[in-house]
Design a protein around this motif. Structure first.
Motif, PDB file in Angstrom:
ATOM      1  N   GLU A   1       0.833  -1.206   0.000  1.00  0.00           N
ATOM      2  CA  GLU A   1       0.000   0.000   0.000  1.00  0.00           C
ATOM      3  C   GLU A   1       0.868   1.256   0.000  1.00  0.00           C
ATOM      4  O   GLU A   1       0.578   2.239  -0.702  1.00  0.00           O
TER       5      GLU A   1
ATOM      6  N   ASN B   1       2.298   1.590  -3.456  1.00  0.00           N
ATOM      7  CA  ASN B   1       1.274   2.078  -4.387  1.00  0.00           C
ATOM      8  C   ASN B   1       1.207   3.599  -4.395  1.00  0.00           C
ATOM      9  O   ASN B   1       1.080   4.223  -5.461  1.00  0.00           O
TER      10      ASN B   1
ATOM     11  N   LYS C   1       2.120   5.576  -7.727  1.00  0.00           N
ATOM     12  CA  LYS C   1       1.053   6.394  -8.312  1.00  0.00           C
ATOM     13  C   LYS C   1       1.545   7.823  -8.552  1.00  0.00           C
ATOM     14  O   LYS C   1       1.314   8.409  -9.612  1.00  0.00           O
TER      15      LYS C   1
ATOM     16  N   GLY D   1      -2.552   5.240 -11.991  1.00  0.00           N
ATOM     17  CA  GLY D   1      -2.486   3.807 -11.748  1.00  0.00           C
ATOM     18  C   GLY D   1      -1.620   3.487 -10.552  1.00  0.00           C
ATOM     19  O   GLY D   1      -0.934   4.357 -10.010  1.00  0.00           O
ATOM     20  N   THR D   2      -1.655   2.235 -10.120  1.00  0.00           N
ATOM     21  CA  THR D   2      -0.836   1.781  -8.998  1.00  0.00           C
ATOM     22  C   THR D   2      -0.038   0.554  -9.413  1.00  0.00           C
ATOM     23  O   THR D   2      -0.338  -0.082 -10.435  1.00  0.00           O
TER      24      THR D   2
ATOM     25  N   THR E   1       0.174  -2.412  -7.771  1.00  0.00           N
ATOM     26  CA  THR E   1      -0.596  -3.654  -7.624  1.00  0.00           C
ATOM     27  C   THR E   1      -1.603  -3.804  -8.751  1.00  0.00           C
ATOM     28  O   THR E   1      -1.850  -4.917  -9.241  1.00  0.00           O
ATOM     29  N   GLU E   2      -2.192  -2.702  -9.204  1.00  0.00           N
ATOM     30  CA  GLU E   2      -3.126  -2.752 -10.326  1.00  0.00           C
ATOM     31  C   GLU E   2      -2.413  -3.220 -11.583  1.00  0.00           C
ATOM     32  O   GLU E   2      -2.919  -4.077 -12.325  1.00  0.00           O
ATOM     33  N   MET E   3      -1.227  -2.679 -11.835  1.00  0.00           N
ATOM     34  CA  MET E   3      -0.470  -3.040 -13.026  1.00  0.00           C
ATOM     35  C   MET E   3      -0.088  -4.520 -13.007  1.00  0.00           C
ATOM     36  O   MET E   3      -0.304  -5.253 -13.984  1.00  0.00           O
TER      37      MET E   3
ATOM     38  N   ALA F   1      -1.292  -7.046 -11.115  1.00  0.00           N
ATOM     39  CA  ALA F   1      -2.445  -7.943 -11.084  1.00  0.00           C
ATOM     40  C   ALA F   1      -3.091  -8.068 -12.459  1.00  0.00           C
ATOM     41  O   ALA F   1      -3.506  -9.158 -12.877  1.00  0.00           O
ATOM     42  N   THR F   2      -3.172  -6.961 -13.183  1.00  0.00           N
ATOM     43  CA  THR F   2      -3.748  -6.984 -14.527  1.00  0.00           C
ATOM     44  C   THR F   2      -2.871  -7.803 -15.471  1.00  0.00           C
ATOM     45  O   THR F   2      -3.365  -8.619 -16.257  1.00  0.00           O
TER      46      THR F   2
ATOM     47  N   SER G   1      -3.241 -11.535 -14.827  1.00  0.00           N
ATOM     48  CA  SER G   1      -4.608 -12.057 -14.769  1.00  0.00           C
ATOM     49  C   SER G   1      -4.873 -13.069 -15.882  1.00  0.00           C
ATOM     50  O   SER G   1      -5.874 -13.778 -15.865  1.00  0.00           O
TER      51      SER G   1
END
Length: 247
Positions: free
Chosen positions: A195, A198, A202, A215-216, A218-220, A222-223, A226
């Motif tokens: 966190e 992130n 960001k 964006g963050t 973890t988002e990058m 995880a995507t 996926s």
């Protein structure tokens, strides 16, 4: 802090290059540095293919997903896990090469490539050159194998653009040390660290000079993970007689 550490800490991924060749002596020094790097049993389970021909670089750029910096860089190095020499040695000594069917062999080869690639990056940057690794060399791996005339027991793992930087990008912030460095045992409680990262990541994306966006981290990540990113890797391994293929 010595010059080696300073050079390592200054790393950036360079995706824009001057129209200027890499000196052959400097390229030779990079390869010599790689050959001095550690590897499993001194088997030296890697090979490097230097591509300078504009047409071949263009072909590889398209196979890697249309990455223009491959065309722009004066030298594109392809790092391969290589057990073809091991195969020849086994033939010379009249021994079987049953270990090629063990998944650990694939780990050995990719580990040797990783060490070689990291050494090449460090050596090139110590000479004032810019680099960026290209995992996209595996995007259309069977076509790359054909383009480079790779024999059985050799697979492309990563490319590396090398050249004189035209632009030096902002340096990406890394994870907190506590998220990657553990003493004695693995510390699994790291959500607060992610966190925290992130927030830093960001801010970096929003404020960097080029290609700024929201964006963050973890988002990058995880995507990206996926779904499978490169298809056909298992077919490459089978064709080149690596683990996953048939005896």
């Amino acid at each position: 802090m010595n010059e080696v550490i300073q050079s390592l800490l200054s790393h950036r991924s360079v995706r824009s290059y001057q129209n200027k060749p890499v000196d052959e002596e400097e390229l030779n020094q990079i390869i010599q540095a790689v050959q001095a790097s550690p590897n499993w049993i001194n088997g030296q389970q890697y090979s490097i293919i230097a591509v300078k021909d504009p047409e071949r670089k263009n072909n590889l750029a398209q196979l890697c997903g249309g990455q223009k910096h491959i065309e722009e860089a004066p030298v594109f190095l392809i790092f391969c896990a290589d057990f073809y020499r091991t195969y020849l040695a086994s033939q010379m000594e009249n021994k079987s090469m049953d270990a090629i069917f063990d998944i650990d062999t694939l780990i050995v080869g990719t580990t040797d490539v990783g060490i070689a690639l990291g050494t090449a990056v460090a050596a090139a940057e110590s000479l004032g050159l810019g680099t960026v690794p290209i995992g996209g060399i595996r995007r259309n791996a069977l076509e790359v194998i054909k383009e480079l005339n790779l024999p059985p027991y050799v697979i492309p793992v990563s490319g590396l653009c090398v050249g004189h930087p035209a632009q030096v990008p902002d340096q990406k912030p890394r994870l907190p040390k506590e998220a990657v460095y553990h003493e004695e045992i693995y510390q699994q409680e790291m959500l607060p660290l992610l966190e925290q990262y992130n927030d830093v990541y960001k801010k970096y994306l929003e404020e960097r000079a080029q290609n700024n966006r929201a964006g963050t981290w973890t988002e990058m990540v995880a995507t990206f993970f996926s779904k499978s990113y490169y298809h056909g890797v298992s077919d490459m391994l089978k064709q080149q007689k690596f683990p996953g293929g048939e005896k």
